[in-house]
Design an enzyme around this catalytic site. Structure first.
Site, short mmCIF file in Angstrom:
data_model
loop_
_atom_site.label_atom_id
_atom_site.label_comp_id
_atom_site.label_asym_id
_atom_site.label_seq_id
_atom_site.Cartn_x
_atom_site.Cartn_y
_atom_site.Cartn_z
N THR A 293 78.54 -23.74 -43.13
CA THR A 293 78.68 -23.96 -41.69
C THR A 293 78.25 -25.38 -41.42
OG1 THR A 293 76.40 -23.47 -41.10
CG2 THR A 293 77.89 -21.61 -41.29
N GLU B 182 78.02 -16.67 -40.68
CA GLU B 182 76.94 -15.81 -41.18
C GLU B 182 77.24 -14.33 -41.02
OE1 GLU B 182 76.71 -18.42 -39.26
OE2 GLU B 182 74.95 -19.65 -39.70
N LYS C 277 63.99 -21.19 -20.45
CA LYS C 277 62.97 -20.16 -20.58
C LYS C 277 61.90 -20.40 -19.53
CE LYS C 277 64.44 -20.07 -25.27
NZ LYS C 277 65.25 -21.26 -25.60
N TRP D 235 64.75 -15.59 -18.64
CA TRP D 235 65.76 -16.55 -19.04
C TRP D 235 66.69 -16.86 -17.89
CZ3 TRP D 235 67.60 -14.87 -24.60
CH2 TRP D 235 66.59 -15.20 -25.50
#
Lengths: 551, 551
Positions: free
Chosen positions: B187, B332, B445, B450
């Site tokens: 990646t 992944e 945050k 959030w």
């Protein structure tokens, strides 16, 4: 070089957790015989499976690898047993309620079931056997039924709902090794003791993935799957686990297996896919001739267990818009072996020819055809051999039983290099379609070649004077074995000689396959399920009872 | 209790042997730019894969676990590499030909590729890099291209067809452990070195089964699959292996990735399913407006890589009868994570709402949402968290490189209990549909909650006076982080104050999410691929470059 992927085991508890959470609104719909079926969501099923596991562990003392039997119809509680018992690390043992009592006793003792879950309606079957089942400590009764028949039994009796009541809705499922046993199912061969196949978490999981593949049963959350095949018959062909994995709702017959209620529940619940043996669908066809029901919700019906008569396939397709799909498998293959969709581009008669085969092999089922001379037959659609298979959901051995240290690996069932010998004889086409023609034990091994008894029988029975024909192998000094043709003549048919029958056959098969030995018999001896009993015929020949003419 | 099922490994060689034998007539169809595409059957592909393996082993000395790189377009020879290299026990390393040269060099050296297969047309890209690639002993040139650029290189040059010529059509593929590495793909994150994901035979096999499940891409032998996604991009989403497993033919673009040839090859070859990133399909839509082509053979197009604009989905559906299906995944995750088919029964706007999510989780991909306070967010479709996933085709670590003893397990990518941290923030609905809203690094945050920067941006950009808006997190003593809103005003738009924008936003999001800090900027800084470069904005804020107003 080892990969860096996660080492996550393929387990039944994964299927349970997924279905419960991602497909919580899907339902198991169980027919009750009344106006409204019973409905239970996958979310509820998940919670109740957790309660069942708590009850089995905390109240009944079930530990890892203990065997828990079920003597149950297809219903929501049986689904809970399917999910909870393997997920907690125990082994689900489904008992075939159609077996003769002495076989049931033998099987429960061999498996050493500690607990039995039983539908109340089946207590009259179980109760008389309990004194002969010393390993069974607990009997858990599910649903209505007269519990008094359990009085005096040494096993403790419980009520399923009382056992589950008040227990936690979640369970900390152990991360079981995927090669551990998840389920146990016995085959009842015609000879010898029943044999147990011990499925693993891995095999159940991979098999469910294959069931859900587009080339197999193609279940999705848009489906309602109807396993008419009993849940004690090879895990209902994997449909309950596969449905939970795909989020397909399920329609369960419970004990209502007659054609009329089956037609009624299909019309009412509108399942999209079903799995059944041909006899059930034959009965349904007759029922639909009598009483009109809409069964068109079924986009496909998987037919296994034995070959489906083409007339049945055509009748459903033409009269009811329902496609019957041939599939082949056996207990030792989990059971998904082949499924028969025609290849892309085939239509008309060509498509039908494909549909009447047993079907095409998926990637996880390797196959080879063992020829009588020890070689492997080519995939030419013509050369026959005994089918041997290999793959991650194929048995390597039978369960040796609770007291045995070793699994059973009989030579006639497993090759020295570990392939399963299916006992089926057939051909494979160049494009991987399997056609079965005989059971291996019915094939005539003549001079290193095989002669199909079934093929000779089919040709003989096409002769207008022949009512029935059975062909068996008899010993021959020169060729090893040769075919003996026994025929039952039609009442009132014109007198026909063996020469004429032989000539008739000679126009249809190769010369070296023609029987030399012929006998007219009053009737073909049959087994209890109506199949030709060739053992009896061979014995009659051996003892000289048959009046054999040699041509 | 161990099961008695066969212990058969899930390997790429099984996929190869199956496709070659059972689906020998299926084809890889490679576009050539000429009037007739190149066609190669799976039977030929199997034979040529065996020849390639013989050549790699006997001529080039490739041994188990050696890494063989490919710098190739999507074509029949690349399929052979996909099958032969893992099947012989070596590791297939697909190289992204769009990477900057210095990254390519870094990756080849990190993986220590011993052999490179390269399309002749890509030699001008490779040749200048060879002096910096000391591990590369052999370069095998596939197809046309000027070989003279390889003169003087220390690596030996070979022609692919010459190398294969005369070698045996079969190969005794080793029965590899399913946890061995099969393929390697790097990646290229925006920060730090590229990271290698080392797929196993097991993960490739299970992933292919999932691709073929009816709930995912549902490939069968009736399909022609068109991976427009490059084969160097996460194994072309598993389509080549899955196609070989299902017997689906493949249409390969080779280097013809412009809208016009893509439209032409779809009309000519009539694929049934495609996989592509949205930009390619955006280009195709524009092309189809100019030049009428029939693309209706495509029953479904899987769109991944980034979110698909709803307008694009609607345009293809309404104007061309082609359904675009959202999917989510990453290198992944092999990459199949979620696929977005609406649930049974949903239609109209409800179905569209589902289709615009990233999709539903399959059984083998477990998910959880890590909230900023360390708890896991509920699946209520509203509470956001960072998506973490677990499953048999999800990475547990990155490849450490040829010289490293240990895999890399950076804390921001893998949780202590082994789950992959995707870096994506979003919600999951009660029925298991994932909606991604932000990259974790772009989320604000604030006091244990959030705030989605993307949501604030979308609302701000809906204001008539705002051309662009970028919201970033800035440090805040009391709350940890708070949002800073930067806006680009439309030319000629009426003068608008921060108060007005704040009021506008206050009607659309919760009060505690409203930014206190505001700045008008002339333009949002962008990365080389056109995304907002929030790193730059945060740096400008930190250095005091921005003229910030506090409300």
């Amino acid at each position: 070089m080892l990969s860096t992927m996660q080492d996550v085991p393929l387990t039944v508890s994964r299927i349970l957790a997924h279905g419960e959470r991602v497909h919580g609104a899907a339902e198991t719909i169980t027919w009750t015989g009344g106006p409204e079926p019973h409905r239970r969501t996958f979310a509820e099923t998940g919670a109740r499976s957790a309660r069942l596991a708590h009850a089995l562990r905390d109240e009944l003392g079930v530990r890892e690898s203990d065997v828990v039997g079920t003597l149950m119809w297809n219903n929501a509680e049986h689904v809970e047993a399917y999910l909870a018992i393997p997920s907690m690390g125990a082994v689900l043992h489904t008992l075939n309620l159609r077996l003769p009592p002495e076989q049931l006793v033998w099987i429960v003792n061999h498996a050493a079931d500690r607990v039995l879950l039983v539908n109340g309606t089946l207590l009259p079957l179980l109760a008389p056997l309990l004194p002969k089942l010393p390993t069974v400590e607990h009997v858990v009764v599910v649903g209505p039924g007269d519990r008094t028949v359990l009085e005096g039994a040494s096993a403790r009796a419980h009520d399923y709902e009382e056992l589950l009541a008040g227990r936690p809705d979640t369970y900390d499922w152990p991360e079981t090794d995927e090669r551990q046993a998840a389920a146990l199912c016995y085959t009842s061969g015609t000879t010898g003791d029943p044999k147990g196949v011990l499925f693993s978490h891995r095999s159940v999981y991979l098999h469910a993935m294959q069931v859900n593949s587009a080339e197999s049963f193609a279940l999705t959350s848009a489906d309602i799957a109807m396993p008419v095949v009993p849940m004690f018959h090879v895990n209902a062909w994997g449909l309950p686990h596969a449905s939970f994995m795909a989020g397909a709702s399920m329609l369960m017959t419970d004990r209502f297996l007659q054609p009329a209620p089956i037609a009624e529940m299909i019309e009412a619940v509108r399942p999209t896919i079903a799995g059944a043996v041909p006899t059930i669908w034959q009965g349904l066809l007759a029922e639909l001739e009598q009483n009109k029901r809409d069964v068109s919700s079924l986009s496909r019906v998987i037919i296994g267990g034995s070959a489906c008569p083409p007339s049945l396939m055509r009748a459903f397709e033409e009269r009811h818009g329902v496609t019957l799909v041939h599939a082949w498998g056996m207990t030792e293959t989990s059971p998904l072996g082949t499924v028969s969709y025609p290849p892309a581009g085939a239509s008309g008669d060509e498509a039908w020819a494909y549909r009447l085969t047993q079907g095409r092999l998926p990637a996880s089922v390797e196959a080879r055809l063992a020829a009588p001379d020890g070689s492997f037959a080519p995939w030419d659609g013509a050369t026959a051999g005994e089918l041997e298979v290999r793959g991650p959901w194929i048995a390597a051995a039978y369960y040796g039983g609770a007291d045995a240290d070793e699994p059973l690996r009989p030579e006639d069932k497993f090759s020295p290099d570990g392939w399963l010998r299916t006992g089926d004889v057939g051909t494979i086409s160049p494009d991987g379609y399997l056609t079965l023609t005989d059971r291996a034990k019915d094939v005539i091994k003549s001079g290193g070649e095989w002669i199909s008894s079934q093929e000779l029988e089919n040709h003989l029975m096409a002769h207008p004077a022949v009512a029935e024909a059975a062909v068996v192998a008899v010993p021959d000094e020169k060729w090893g074995e040769r075919p003996l043709a026994t025929v039952v003549l039609r009442e009132g048919a014109a007198d026909v000689g063996y020469e004429e029958l032989r000539t008739f056959l000679g126009e249809r098969v190769a010369r070296w396959q023609l029987p030399e030995r012929w006998a007219v018999i009053p009737a073909v001896p049959k087994t209890s399920v109506g199949k030709f009993d060739k053992k009896v015929l061979r014995a009659r020949y051996a003892s000289g009872e048959l009046d054999v003419t040699r041509l």
